[in-house]
Design an enzyme around this catalytic site. Structure first.
Site, PDB file in Angstrom:
ATOM      1  N   HIS A  32      20.005 115.593  43.789  1.00 27.47           N
ATOM      2  CA  HIS A  32      19.628 114.185  44.010  1.00 27.47           C
ATOM      3  C   HIS A  32      20.881 113.311  44.040  1.00 27.47           C
ATOM      4  O   HIS A  32      21.019 112.419  44.871  1.00 27.47           O
ATOM      5  CB  HIS A  32      18.738 113.669  42.865  1.00 27.47           C
ATOM      6  CG  HIS A  32      17.392 114.313  42.772  1.00 27.47           C
ATOM      7  ND1 HIS A  32      16.881 114.806  41.595  1.00 27.47           N
ATOM      8  CD2 HIS A  32      16.436 114.505  43.700  1.00 27.47           C
ATOM      9  CE1 HIS A  32      15.670 115.287  41.801  1.00 27.47           C
ATOM     10  NE2 HIS A  32      15.371 115.122  43.072  1.00 27.47           N
ATOM     11  N   LYS A  56       1.818 114.944  39.983  1.00 32.09           N
ATOM     12  CA  LYS A  56       2.374 115.818  38.946  1.00 32.09           C
ATOM     13  C   LYS A  56       2.422 115.072  37.606  1.00 32.09           C
ATOM     14  O   LYS A  56       2.671 113.873  37.574  1.00 32.09           O
ATOM     15  CB  LYS A  56       3.799 116.220  39.307  1.00 32.09           C
ATOM     16  CG  LYS A  56       3.985 116.706  40.729  1.00 32.09           C
ATOM     17  CD  LYS A  56       5.473 116.777  41.078  1.00 32.09           C
ATOM     18  CE  LYS A  56       5.707 116.913  42.571  1.00 32.09           C
ATOM     19  NZ  LYS A  56       7.093 116.676  42.982  1.00 32.09           N
ATOM     20  N   ARG A 105      15.902 120.385  51.897  1.00 23.63           N
ATOM     21  CA  ARG A 105      16.559 121.581  51.396  1.00 23.63           C
ATOM     22  C   ARG A 105      16.322 122.774  52.321  1.00 23.63           C
ATOM     23  O   ARG A 105      17.233 123.396  52.803  1.00 23.63           O
ATOM     24  CB  ARG A 105      16.053 121.927  49.984  1.00 23.63           C
ATOM     25  CG  ARG A 105      16.683 121.098  48.915  1.00 23.63           C
ATOM     26  CD  ARG A 105      15.885 121.145  47.662  1.00 23.63           C
ATOM     27  NE  ARG A 105      14.575 120.537  47.870  1.00 23.63           N
ATOM     28  CZ  ARG A 105      13.725 120.266  46.912  1.00 23.63           C
ATOM     29  NH1 ARG A 105      14.004 120.595  45.684  1.00 23.63           N
ATOM     30  NH2 ARG A 105      12.571 119.691  47.181  1.00 23.63           N
ATOM     31  N   SER A 143      14.031 119.818  40.483  1.00 24.13           N
ATOM     32  CA  SER A 143      13.745 119.404  39.103  1.00 24.13           C
ATOM     33  C   SER A 143      12.920 120.480  38.396  1.00 24.13           C
ATOM     34  O   SER A 143      13.089 120.715  37.196  1.00 24.13           O
ATOM     35  CB  SER A 143      12.982 118.084  39.094  1.00 24.13           C
ATOM     36  OG  SER A 143      13.728 117.080  39.718  1.00 24.13           O
TER      37      SER A 143
HETATM   38  P1  ADP Z   1       9.273 114.281  45.326  1.00 21.09           P
HETATM   39  O1  ADP Z   1       8.213 114.587  44.326  1.00 21.09           O
HETATM   40  O2  ADP Z   1       9.089 112.987  46.048  1.00 21.09           O
HETATM   41  O3  ADP Z   1       9.614 115.415  46.256  1.00 21.09           O
HETATM   42  P2  ADP Z   1      11.779 114.912  44.048  1.00 21.09           P
HETATM   43  O4  ADP Z   1      12.381 114.239  42.877  1.00 21.09           O
HETATM   44  O5  ADP Z   1      11.415 116.340  43.911  1.00 21.09           O
HETATM   45  O6  ADP Z   1      10.549 114.002  44.424  1.00 21.09           O
HETATM   46  O7  ADP Z   1      12.734 114.763  45.305  1.00 21.09           O
HETATM   47  C1  ADP Z   1      13.117 113.514  45.803  1.00 21.09           C
HETATM   48  C2  ADP Z   1      13.861 113.701  47.108  1.00 21.09           C
HETATM   49  O8  ADP Z   1      15.072 114.395  46.866  1.00 21.09           O
HETATM   50  C3  ADP Z   1      13.123 114.531  48.154  1.00 21.09           C
HETATM   51  O9  ADP Z   1      13.442 114.018  49.428  1.00 21.09           O
HETATM   52  C4  ADP Z   1      13.685 115.910  47.985  1.00 21.09           C
HETATM   53  O10 ADP Z   1      13.588 116.674  49.175  1.00 21.09           O
HETATM   54  C5  ADP Z   1      15.126 115.556  47.669  1.00 21.09           C
HETATM   55  N1  ADP Z   1      15.789 116.622  46.915  1.00 21.09           N
HETATM   56  C6  ADP Z   1      15.363 117.221  45.784  1.00 21.09           C
HETATM   57  N2  ADP Z   1      16.245 118.172  45.367  1.00 21.09           N
HETATM   58  C7  ADP Z   1      17.254 118.166  46.284  1.00 21.09           C
HETATM   59  C8  ADP Z   1      18.453 118.929  46.457  1.00 21.09           C
HETATM   60  N3  ADP Z   1      18.776 119.917  45.625  1.00 21.09           N
HETATM   61  N4  ADP Z   1      19.243 118.656  47.520  1.00 21.09           N
HETATM   62  C9  ADP Z   1      18.892 117.680  48.388  1.00 21.09           C
HETATM   63  N5  ADP Z   1      17.772 116.927  48.303  1.00 21.09           N
HETATM   64  C10 ADP Z   1      16.967 117.178  47.266  1.00 21.09           C
END
Ligand code: ADP
Length: 174
Positions: A32, A56, A105, A143
């Site tokens: 992130h 979630k 990703r 996460s």
């Molecule tokens: P959501 O529940 O909206 O997917 P996340 O916190 O999992 O929330 O992810 C927020 C954003 O960050 C999403 O666009 C996700 O694809 C991106 N993201 C999560 N992990 C990574 C990573 N390792 N590299 C790049 N982008 C990521």
């Protein structure tokens, strides 16, 4: 006399490129943070939007997540962190944003992200979604992975910032 300073400030405000980076961030990972750093360079202002009510059940409350992100983005002067509830496009409008940033990703992210961005574009044609592909170092990182590893006592120091690590371990009483 014309107040040029005021006119300039008004014009600048109206031409500022503002983007929103929404997500659960439960917790915020180095993946992130990489997206935050890169998109903060593409826009005049980046607002990280922490989603309060997703399907979630989060490990961290929205307030905890907002504070955690604030702690790790303090070096970026043009990054703000807020929580939001409800429709993303409404939040983007509230922030006067014209773009939504999402990270991609793997192909598994693509189908859902495509559907969401197309739906949002129908609801709000004035707001576009920009996708940044993941930094290869963090392509595997989510996460959920962080929580899974921490729950079983694994080392998460390569996945999250030190302060985030401390808070995750505290949640698992480690
Ligand atoms: P959501 O529940 O909206 O997917 P996340 O916190 O999992 O929330 O992810 C927020 C954003 O960050 C999403 O666009 C996700 O694809 C991106 N993201 C999560 N992990 C990574 C990573 N390792 N590299 C790049 N982008 C990521």
């Amino acid at each position: 006399m014309t107040n040029y300073k005021g006119v300039w400030a008004f014009a600048r405000l109206n031409t500022m490129r503002i983007a929103v980076y929404p997500g659960s961030f439960d917790p915020v990972t180095l993946g992130h943070m990489d997206i935050i750093e890169r998109s903060s360079k593409l826009f005049d202002k980046l607002i990280v939007g922490v989603l309060v009510n997703s399907s979630k059940v989060p490990l961290f409350s929205a307030e905890e997540r907002v504070n955690m992100i604030k702690g790790v983005v303090s070096e970026y002067a043009n990054v703000e962190v807020r929580s939001f509830d409800g429709l993303l496009v409404e939040f983007a409008r509230l922030c006067k944003a014209t773009a939504v940033v999402r990270g991609l990703r793997a192909v598994t992210d693509f189908e859902y992200e495509l559907q969401m961005s197309q739906t949002n574009h129908i609801i709000a044609p004035d707001i576009d979604t920009i996708f940044l592909t993941t930094n290869l170092n963090y392509a595997y990182l989510s996460s959920s992975v962080v929580k899974e590893v921490a729950r079983y006592g694994g080392d998460i120091s390569k996945f999250v910032a030190p302060e985030v690590r401390r808070q995750v371990l505290e949640k698992y009483n480690r």
